[in-house]
Design an enzyme around this catalytic site. Structure first.
Site, PDB file in Angstrom:
ATOM      1  N   GLY A   1      37.228 -12.753  34.886  1.00  0.00           N
ATOM      2  CA  GLY A   1      37.818 -13.536  35.972  1.00  0.00           C
ATOM      3  C   GLY A   1      37.932 -14.998  35.613  1.00  0.00           C
ATOM      4  O   GLY A   1      37.759 -15.379  34.451  1.00  0.00           O
ATOM      5  N   ASN A   2      38.257 -15.814  36.599  1.00  0.00           N
ATOM      6  CA  ASN A   2      38.338 -17.263  36.372  1.00  0.00           C
ATOM      7  C   ASN A   2      37.829 -17.998  37.607  1.00  0.00           C
ATOM      8  O   ASN A   2      37.498 -17.374  38.616  1.00  0.00           O
ATOM      9  CB  ASN A   2      39.770 -17.673  36.004  1.00  0.00           C
ATOM     10  CG  ASN A   2      40.751 -17.388  37.116  1.00  0.00           C
ATOM     11  OD1 ASN A   2      40.705 -18.011  38.175  1.00  0.00           O
ATOM     12  ND2 ASN A   2      41.634 -16.419  36.902  1.00  0.00           N
ATOM     13  N   ARG A   3      37.767 -19.308  37.548  1.00  0.00           N
ATOM     14  CA  ARG A   3      37.097 -20.103  38.569  1.00  0.00           C
ATOM     15  C   ARG A   3      37.983 -20.480  39.752  1.00  0.00           C
ATOM     16  O   ARG A   3      37.570 -21.263  40.597  1.00  0.00           O
ATOM     17  CB  ARG A   3      36.550 -21.395  37.945  1.00  0.00           C
ATOM     18  CG  ARG A   3      35.433 -21.164  36.969  1.00  0.00           C
ATOM     19  CD  ARG A   3      34.854 -22.489  36.500  1.00  0.00           C
ATOM     20  NE  ARG A   3      33.863 -22.278  35.461  1.00  0.00           N
ATOM     21  CZ  ARG A   3      32.618 -21.882  35.697  1.00  0.00           C
ATOM     22  NH1 ARG A   3      32.225 -21.655  36.932  1.00  0.00           N
ATOM     23  NH2 ARG A   3      31.785 -21.702  34.698  1.00  0.00           N
ATOM     24  N   SER A   4      39.190 -19.963  39.843  1.00  0.00           N
ATOM     25  CA  SER A   4      40.064 -20.360  40.956  1.00  0.00           C
ATOM     26  C   SER A   4      39.519 -19.866  42.296  1.00  0.00           C
ATOM     27  O   SER A   4      39.158 -18.700  42.432  1.00  0.00           O
ATOM     28  CB  SER A   4      41.466 -19.796  40.738  1.00  0.00           C
ATOM     29  OG  SER A   4      42.255 -20.066  41.878  1.00  0.00           O
TER      30      SER A   4
END
Ligand code: CTP
Ligand code: CA
Length: 228
Positions: free
Chosen positions: A33-36
């Site tokens: 995943g990512n931090r958005s």
């Protein structure tokens, strides 16, 4: 409140916004995943609705209350986001790709949870995901406005100019990633580029709804029938 009360310059306009960050499964319990957080995308949706637009949000893993006045379609992976965005896009006058979309996914998804052993695990093999923004650009209808985002950590302006040209979008919002801006914080700073224009609209560090309204100012000015 939403920075621009009483402005109805997007009345009758269909706006599609993608928000949040996609997750690519590795096994039934793990993902890449990512931090958005989805805050900038949701601020765009809420601000567009206040300005009179009919708004659809494709939300990837966003843990925030629904933005007022928007229809929300929830997705997890890039493939799901792609399907939802391409399905809604033909009806949209403006498409804003604010989501942080994964560039890579696991080449194989394990059907059982991967167990640990005493040995190091096998390497995770990755493969490319489709570029949804590029697909939108390839099949856009006449008059439809496309807005892309560029998350950059080094030389944002050069990276943004290159993406503006490469992606075939009308507007590119350069998001510098750093302290108090970019991912998972309530404020942002941006530079907005427009195709075929040397100008740069600089938005200094501000709440994401203020950044959203500056982006929508640029969009509204490019819509057919806008007063120049
Ligand atoms: N995007 C997309 N589909 C992908 C990856 C990105 O639609 N698979 C969109 C994003 O929503 C954003 C724009 O493309 O609007 C640019 O994303 P960004 O990650 O900054 O650029 P990339 O083209 O993916 O290049 P890189 O990550 O290597 O800088
Ligand atoms: Ca990327």
């Amino acid at each position: 409140l939403l920075d621009r009360p009483g402005l109805a310059d997007l009345a009758g306009c269909q706006v599609l916004v993608s928000a949040g960050g996609t997750r690519e499964p590795i096994d039934p319990v793990r993902f890449l995943g990512n931090r958005s957080s989805g805050r900038q995308g949701y601020a765009l949706a809420a601000a567009a609705a206040v300005r009179g637009a009919e708004v659809t949000v494709v939300a990837a893993n966003v843990a925030l209350p629904d933005p007022a006045g928007s229809r929300v379609v929830r997705v997890e992976s890039t493939e799901e986001l792609r399907t939802a965005v391409l399905d809604a896009a033909p009806r949209a006058d403006v498409v804003i790709m604010a989501a942080a979309v994964a560039d890579f996914r696991a080449a194989e998804i394990a059907t059982e949870k991967i167990k640990k052993t005493d040995a190091d695990p096998p390497p995770l093999r990755l493969t490319r995901t489709p570029d949804v923004l590029a697909e939108l650009a390839a099949r856009r209808r006449p008059g439809q406005l496309l807005v892309g985002f560029a998350a950059e950590t080094t030389d944002p302006l050069a990276g943004g100019r290159a993406k503006l040209a490469a992606k075939g979008v009308d507007v590119l919002v350069i998001n510098e990633v750093g302290p108090n801006r970019g991912f998972d914080v309530p404020t942002n700073a941006a530079s907005i580029l427009v195709a075929d224009s040397p100008d740069i609209v600089d938005v200094p560090l501000a709440p994401k709804v203020v950044v959203a309204n500056r982006i929508l100012d640029v969009v509204a000015g490019l819509l057919p029938g806008a007063r120049q």
